[in-house]
Design a protein around this motif. Sequence first.
Motif, PDB file in Angstrom:
ATOM      1  N   TRP A   1      -2.815   0.686  -4.200  1.00  7.38           N
ATOM      2  CA  TRP A   1      -2.314  -0.672  -3.984  1.00  7.38           C
ATOM      3  C   TRP A   1      -1.483  -1.093  -5.184  1.00  7.38           C
TER       4      TRP A   1
ATOM      5  N   ILE B   1     -10.483  -3.401   6.556  1.00  4.22           N
ATOM      6  CA  ILE B   1     -10.392  -1.950   6.384  1.00  4.22           C
ATOM      7  C   ILE B   1     -10.032  -1.266   7.709  1.00  4.22           C
TER       8      ILE B   1
ATOM      9  N   SER C   1     -13.963   4.715   6.629  1.00  7.84           N
ATOM     10  CA  SER C   1     -15.053   3.778   6.373  1.00  7.84           C
ATOM     11  C   SER C   1     -15.923   3.682   7.621  1.00  7.84           C
TER      12      SER C   1
ATOM     13  N   PRO D   1      -8.608   2.330  -5.719  1.00 10.80           N
ATOM     14  CA  PRO D   1      -9.300   2.029  -4.461  1.00 10.80           C
ATOM     15  C   PRO D   1     -10.755   1.591  -4.656  1.00 10.80           C
ATOM     16  N   ASP D   2     -11.399   2.065  -5.725  1.00  9.17           N
ATOM     17  CA  ASP D   2     -12.781   1.633  -5.962  1.00  9.17           C
ATOM     18  C   ASP D   2     -12.871   0.121  -6.164  1.00  9.17           C
TER      19      ASP D   2
ATOM     20  N   LEU E   1      -5.589   6.186  -0.956  1.00 11.86           N
ATOM     21  CA  LEU E   1      -4.888   4.910  -0.861  1.00 11.86           C
ATOM     22  C   LEU E   1      -4.658   4.282  -2.238  1.00 11.86           C
TER      23      LEU E   1
ATOM     24  N   GLY F   1      -7.126   1.026   7.489  1.00 14.80           N
ATOM     25  CA  GLY F   1      -7.508   2.418   7.743  1.00 14.80           C
ATOM     26  C   GLY F   1      -6.647   3.050   8.823  1.00 14.80           C
TER      27      GLY F   1
ATOM     28  N   PHE G   1       0.836  -1.201   0.000  1.00 13.74           N
ATOM     29  CA  PHE G   1       0.000   0.000   0.000  1.00 13.74           C
ATOM     30  C   PHE G   1       0.869   1.248   0.000  1.00 13.74           C
TER      31      PHE G   1
ATOM     32  N   ASN H   1      -9.839   9.676   4.482  1.00 13.13           N
ATOM     33  CA  ASN H   1     -11.149   9.053   4.280  1.00 13.13           C
ATOM     34  C   ASN H   1     -11.394   7.952   5.303  1.00 13.13           C
TER      35      ASN H   1
ATOM     36  N   LEU I   1     -12.076  -4.835   1.198  1.00 11.33           N
ATOM     37  CA  LEU I   1     -11.530  -4.658   2.556  1.00 11.33           C
ATOM     38  C   LEU I   1     -12.639  -4.367   3.559  1.00 11.33           C
ATOM     39  N   GLU I   2     -13.657  -3.639   3.100  1.00  5.22           N
ATOM     40  CA  GLU I   2     -14.770  -3.313   4.002  1.00  5.22           C
ATOM     41  C   GLU I   2     -15.532  -4.572   4.352  1.00  5.22           C
TER      42      GLU I   2
ATOM     43  N   ILE J   1     -11.278  -1.226  -1.973  1.00  6.38           N
ATOM     44  CA  ILE J   1     -11.817  -0.777  -0.675  1.00  6.38           C
ATOM     45  C   ILE J   1     -13.090  -1.563  -0.296  1.00  6.38           C
TER      46      ILE J   1
END
Length: 280
Positions: free
Chosen positions: A65, A87, A120, A74-75, A63, A91, A39, A118, A81-82, A78
């Motif tokens: 990767w 995350i 989550s 990230p779209d 972020l 995070g 990351f 940002n 990860l959520e 993320i």
Amino acid sequence: AKAFGKSQLALYSDALQEEANQRLNLENALSEALAQRQFELFYQPIVQVSAGRSQVVGVEALLRWWQGTRLVSPDEFIPVLEESGEIVEVGEWVLQQACTQVRQWHQQGLAGLRCSVNLSSRQLQEQGFANRVAQILRETGLPPSSLVLEITESLLMRDVPDTLAALRELESMGIRIALDDFGTGFSSLGYLHRYPLHIIKVDKSFITKAPDDERLKAISRAIIGLGRGLDMDVIAEGIETPEQMDFLHNEGCNFVQGYWFSRPQSALDIYPILEQLSNQ
Ligand code: C2E
Ligand code: CA
Ligand code: CA
Ligand code: CA
């Protein structure tokens, strides 16, 4: 399913299987990413424009990767990860990393530069999240007034009772809260009243076509007016052209962010741009 012949059904389930495999590979690769130092944070300047002068006031940490030499957006990762809950750990790394970096820039002469990170919803729901943030600020030496936490409407929509308490605690520490992507979710203006929010970020979908679309113009104008009326700062995202700059400036929106000033870039690459934007 009736319409499918046997071979089509087989193809269909092959495709599903393939999709499931890809997802699993992504999950596995991601769970290694933090330990493997794959990351990296990129930074994009947030600029204040007034009387023809532009002045950088902060950066947003975004972020990235590195999967080998491929930079994954990230779209794409993320949401994974959520879902897995990772995350929370990632995070925390983001927060720690961004605060360290911006504190270093303070010491290099960019005093007062703000650091936007940002969040989550999973992070905010963690027990003791505000304490953890306080600890990171102490460890990195970044003043709380230099930290901005960006949250989305969907996070507020869940209406977890602890969310309000956590946001109040962060606010009492001197941290500022920004409502990101404003106007794109299932917005309720009630949020602006109910939660401690200090900044509205006008989503880039409104800005992109604003200069030649009267209806989008009206929406942007209304959001800017709303923010001012509530004594909040309004940041317009996704500024790519001088026409968009002019429009926002005329509407009295003084904070902007977008490719027009700079794309998000690594800490090393963004530093000279920040220096340049701080001496104009
Ligand atoms: P966001 O918070 O709304 O971030 C702004 C996005 O707009 C970024 O995409 C940025 O690169 C892009 N952008 C900035 N200026 C322009 C412009 O002029 N034109 C266009 N077309 N786009 C512009 P990015 O970096 O791909 O990030 C996507 C989303 O991923 C972010 O949207 C945010 O929701 C999420 N994200 C990024 N980093 C983190 C993180 O550390 N934690 C969490 N929870 N989410 C993150
Ligand atoms: Ca954001
Ligand atoms: Ca946004
Ligand atoms: Ca977004």
